[in-house]
Design a protein around this motif. Structure first.
Motif, PDB file in Angstrom:
ATOM      1  N   THR A  24      26.879  36.519  32.776  1.00  0.00           N
ATOM      2  CA  THR A  24      25.876  36.702  33.832  1.00  0.00           C
ATOM      3  C   THR A  24      25.329  35.372  34.344  1.00  0.00           C
ATOM      4  OG1 THR A  24      24.139  36.981  32.159  1.00  0.00           O
ATOM      5  CG2 THR A  24      25.193  38.978  32.996  1.00  0.00           C
ATOM      6  N   THR A  25      25.352  34.316  33.510  1.00  0.00           N
ATOM      7  CA  THR A  25      24.783  33.039  33.948  1.00  0.00           C
ATOM      8  C   THR A  25      25.833  31.994  34.320  1.00  0.00           C
ATOM      9  OG1 THR A  25      24.662  32.191  31.666  1.00  0.00           O
ATOM     10  CG2 THR A  25      22.747  33.383  32.506  1.00  0.00           C
ATOM     11  N   ILE A  26      27.079  32.205  33.911  1.00  0.00           N
ATOM     12  CA  ILE A  26      28.089  31.157  34.138  1.00  0.00           C
ATOM     13  C   ILE A  26      29.371  31.696  34.764  1.00  0.00           C
ATOM     14  CG2 ILE A  26      29.639  29.514  32.964  1.00  0.00           C
ATOM     15  CD1 ILE A  26      27.310  29.066  30.957  1.00  0.00           C
ATOM     16  N   ILE A  27      30.021  32.638  34.105  1.00  0.00           N
ATOM     17  CA  ILE A  27      31.361  33.051  34.540  1.00  0.00           C
ATOM     18  C   ILE A  27      31.318  33.777  35.884  1.00  0.00           C
ATOM     19  CG2 ILE A  27      33.455  34.305  33.911  1.00  0.00           C
ATOM     20  CD1 ILE A  27      32.785  31.819  32.188  1.00  0.00           C
ATOM     21  N   ASP A  28      30.318  34.615  36.095  1.00  0.00           N
ATOM     22  CA  ASP A  28      30.199  35.294  37.390  1.00  0.00           C
ATOM     23  C   ASP A  28      30.132  34.282  38.536  1.00  0.00           C
ATOM     24  OD1 ASP A  28      30.255  37.724  36.174  1.00  0.00           O
ATOM     25  OD2 ASP A  28      28.164  38.250  36.543  1.00  0.00           O
ATOM     26  N   LYS A  29      29.373  33.217  38.320  1.00  0.00           N
ATOM     27  CA  LYS A  29      29.267  32.181  39.355  1.00  0.00           C
ATOM     28  C   LYS A  29      30.608  31.477  39.553  1.00  0.00           C
ATOM     29  CE  LYS A  29      24.372  31.314  38.400  1.00  0.00           C
ATOM     30  NZ  LYS A  29      23.374  30.347  37.872  1.00  0.00           N
ATOM     31  N   ALA A  30      31.325  31.254  38.457  1.00  0.00           N
ATOM     32  CA  ALA A  30      32.590  30.518  38.540  1.00  0.00           C
ATOM     33  C   ALA A  30      33.668  31.313  39.262  1.00  0.00           C
ATOM     34  CB  ALA A  30      33.065  30.140  37.132  1.00  0.00           C
ATOM     35  N   VAL A  31      33.675  32.638  39.097  1.00  0.00           N
ATOM     36  CA  VAL A  31      34.718  33.439  39.752  1.00  0.00           C
ATOM     37  C   VAL A  31      34.275  33.968  41.117  1.00  0.00           C
ATOM     38  CG1 VAL A  31      35.738  34.110  37.549  1.00  0.00           C
ATOM     39  CG2 VAL A  31      34.031  35.596  38.598  1.00  0.00           C
ATOM     40  N   GLY A  32      32.975  33.953  41.367  1.00  0.00           N
ATOM     41  CA  GLY A  32      32.508  34.319  42.704  1.00  0.00           C
ATOM     42  C   GLY A  32      32.099  35.755  42.888  1.00  0.00           C
ATOM     43  N   PHE A  33      32.101  36.568  41.833  1.00  0.00           N
ATOM     44  CA  PHE A  33      31.571  37.928  41.951  1.00  0.00           C
ATOM     45  C   PHE A  33      31.142  38.415  40.571  1.00  0.00           C
ATOM     46  CE2 PHE A  33      36.084  38.483  41.147  1.00  0.00           C
ATOM     47  CZ  PHE A  33      36.149  39.531  40.246  1.00  0.00           C
ATOM     48  N   ARG A  34      30.327  39.469  40.557  1.00  0.00           N
ATOM     49  CA  ARG A  34      29.767  39.954  39.301  1.00  0.00           C
ATOM     50  C   ARG A  34      30.757  40.883  38.617  1.00  0.00           C
ATOM     51  NH1 ARG A  34      23.705  41.969  39.879  1.00  0.00           N
ATOM     52  NH2 ARG A  34      24.051  42.132  37.631  1.00  0.00           N
TER      53      ARG A  34
END
Length: 288
Positions: A24-34
């Protein structure tokens, strides 16, 4: 080669753990969606991925760039899923924006497709997440030079470590050396030197002398086995024979590997490992 099926499988796997702090704090941002929204949005996103992939196949360089994006996204998601096994979810995300090691390792994760290397990267990401500052940029540079074969060789060499970090010098140079007695599946001095070049093992042999004013016995560990030495004379200083030492980076990486105890090597240690002015008085190898 990445295709929609393998990417969708990775996303499906991630959706099961996507409510963790790491996602929720890192990987979602890295891939561009939740990824946690996959269950609700999955059918729409599946169509988008399939449609974009079909267009990309016939769209030259731009198409190749999209397929490369799919591959890097899949790699990162797979490593992130693996890392959740090692993340301490009781603590909040303390990763700062200036933690160059962490964010550059996240970027590096996108390039790693091999399962064994992914597992190692996952453990290191988790280690840095759990305790920021554990690793340095030099660790990342070494990781970038490691492939599957080098990692496997290093794991085999770690079988030779006593006290977790010391490799006796005489293994390589004694005429009755361990390598003349036992086949260690392709490990030889040339391979050892290659691992030194990668920075996993310090380049020069070391010696160590420890004051022993309390006249204590000396414990040498090999996995869960032990050898105990006691002094022969009134000189209680402990002088270990020459050894090679794992570097700081080598020690950090070795913690995440699974070298296997070798009973023949432990026998060799019982017969050949000597400490000046001390004698071996107890070992799980010695028959009582």
């Amino acid at each position: 080669m990445t295709d929609p099926k393998s990417l969708l499988t990775a996303i499906e796997s991630a959706s099961r753990v996507a409510n963790t702090n790491l996602f929720t704090t890192i990987i979602d941002k890295a891939v561009g969606f939740r990824l946690s929204k996959w269950a609700a949005e999955g059918e729409v996103r599946k169509k988008i991925i399939h449609d974009e992939y079909e267009k990309a196949k016939d769209n030259g360089i731009i198409g190749m760039q999209y397929i490369e994006y799919m591959r890097s996204t899949e790699n990162l998601i797979n490593i992130a899923v693996k890392s959740t096994k090692y993340i301490d979810e009781r603590k909040p995300n303390d990763i700062k924006i200036d933690n160059d090691f962490f964010w550059n390792t996240i970027d590096h994760a996108k390039t790693v497709s091999n399962e064994e290397m992914q597992e190692l990267i996952a453990k290191i990401i988790a280690g840095e997440y759990n305790k920021p500052g554990t690793y340095s940029m030099r660790t990342l540079q070494t990781l970038k030079m490691l492939g599957k074969s080098e990692l496997e060789l290093f794991e085999k060499v770690c079988v030779l470590c006593i006290n977790d970090y010391m490799i006796p010098e005489q293994i390589f140079f004694n005429s009755e050396s361990y390598f003349n007695q036992i086949d260690l599946e392709g490990i030889h001095y040339g391979i050892f030197q290659e691992l030194q070049t990668l920075g996993l093992i310090l380049p020069n042999t070391m010696s160590q002398e420890i004051s022993n004013l309390d006249k204590k016995k000396v414990l040498v560990r090999y996995f869960d086995k032990r050898m105990i030495f006691e002094a022969l004379t009134n000189n209680f200083n402990i002088r270990f024979p020459g050894f090679y030492e794992l570097s700081t980076i080598g020690k950090q990486i070795s913690e995440h590997l699974n070298p296997k105890y070798n009973p023949m090597y432990f026998q060799w240690l019982n017969e050949n490992f000597k400490i000046s002015n001390y004698k071996l008085v107890d070992s799980q190898q010695i028959k009582k």
